[in-house]
Design an enzyme around this catalytic site. Structure first.
Site, mmCIF file in Angstrom:
data_model
loop_
_atom_site.group_PDB
_atom_site.id
_atom_site.type_symbol
_atom_site.label_atom_id
_atom_site.label_comp_id
_atom_site.label_asym_id
_atom_site.label_seq_id
_atom_site.Cartn_x
_atom_site.Cartn_y
_atom_site.Cartn_z
ATOM 1 N N ASP A 157 37.938 48.932 41.321
ATOM 2 C CA ASP A 157 38.131 47.648 41.787
ATOM 3 C C ASP A 157 37.224 46.468 41.338
ATOM 4 O O ASP A 157 36.664 46.762 40.839
ATOM 5 C CB ASP A 157 38.138 47.380 43.502
ATOM 6 C CG ASP A 157 39.252 49.224 43.899
ATOM 7 O OD1 ASP A 157 40.302 49.053 43.634
ATOM 8 O OD2 ASP A 157 38.904 48.675 45.051
ATOM 9 N N ASP A 174 46.571 48.271 43.986
ATOM 10 C CA ASP A 174 46.562 47.869 45.503
ATOM 11 C C ASP A 174 47.702 46.541 45.405
ATOM 12 O O ASP A 174 48.516 46.661 46.989
ATOM 13 C CB ASP A 174 45.428 47.201 45.651
ATOM 14 C CG ASP A 174 44.207 48.237 45.930
ATOM 15 O OD1 ASP A 174 44.385 49.706 45.821
ATOM 16 O OD2 ASP A 174 43.203 48.180 45.796
#
Length: 199
Positions: A157, A174
């Site tokens: 991330d 995501d």
């Protein structure tokens, strides 16, 4: 050529929904993996010690240096390396091998189920274009994060909007999953409002 292959070709030819959905899935997956490669290899955001720092908790973390990459891009957006051991936005952490295996299996099963739905073969079928778009976003995102878990044991991330009080660091996968869920909700809302035929 086996019958199942002919059937898949027929379903692709019969409707634009499977082509659209699988095309979107491929774009999301490729963008996701390319951006993660750029963050890890191009920017070197996870040098030695970064993963150890993020796995550590409490007093142990205080003894380690945070070597993870961070670039302030603008007053509202940063690139920040976070190894996510959970699902989207770091929810439901699973740091052990069993937890990772369960999350990988779940992601792959969701993708397979939605691909079957795109081909009008699964229990949840995409018959409308917006459903195909939604399925494509979710498939690409689910597979993108599953690849990370398989390769690294955690998800890469790096998109950080915490300066505007959004507390989660996330990635393209995501974004795909959340756009897919939003498209499903929009599709349900739009189609529930249409009057039934014959009334």
């Amino acid at each position: 050529m086996p019958d199942w292959a002919s059937e898949i070709r027929r379903r692709f030819a019969a409707s634009p929904v499977p082509r659209m959905g699988l095309g979107i899935a491929a774009v999301v997956l490729i963008l996701d993996q390319l951006t993660k490669w750029w963050v890890l290899a191009g920017l070197n955001f996870s040098p030695a010690g970064c993963l150890d720092y993020q796995r550590a908790e409490g007093a142990e973390r205080l003894t380690l240096a945070n070597t993870c990459g961070h670039i302030e891009v603008s007053p509202i957006f940063d690139l920040t390396m976070v190894w996510n051991k959970g699902v989207s936005f770091g929810l439901l952490g699973a740091d052990g091998p069993l937890g990772r295996t369960i999350l990988i299996a779940f992601s792959v099963l969701v993708a397979i189920g939605l691909i079957a739905g795109l081909l009008n073969a699964g229990p949840i079928r995409a018959t409308r274009r917006l459903q195909g778009v939604a399925f494509g976003f979710i498939i690409g995102g689910a597979l993108g994060n599953a690849i990370d878990r398989g390769l690294y044991g955690a998800v890469v991330d790096f998109l950080n909007f915490s300066d505007v009080y959004f507390p989660y660091v996330f990635n393209i996968a995501d974004v795909g999953i959340n756009l897919g869920v939003a498209a499903i909700i929009l599709d349900i809302f739009l189609n529930d409002r249409k009057p039934a035929s014959g009334t």
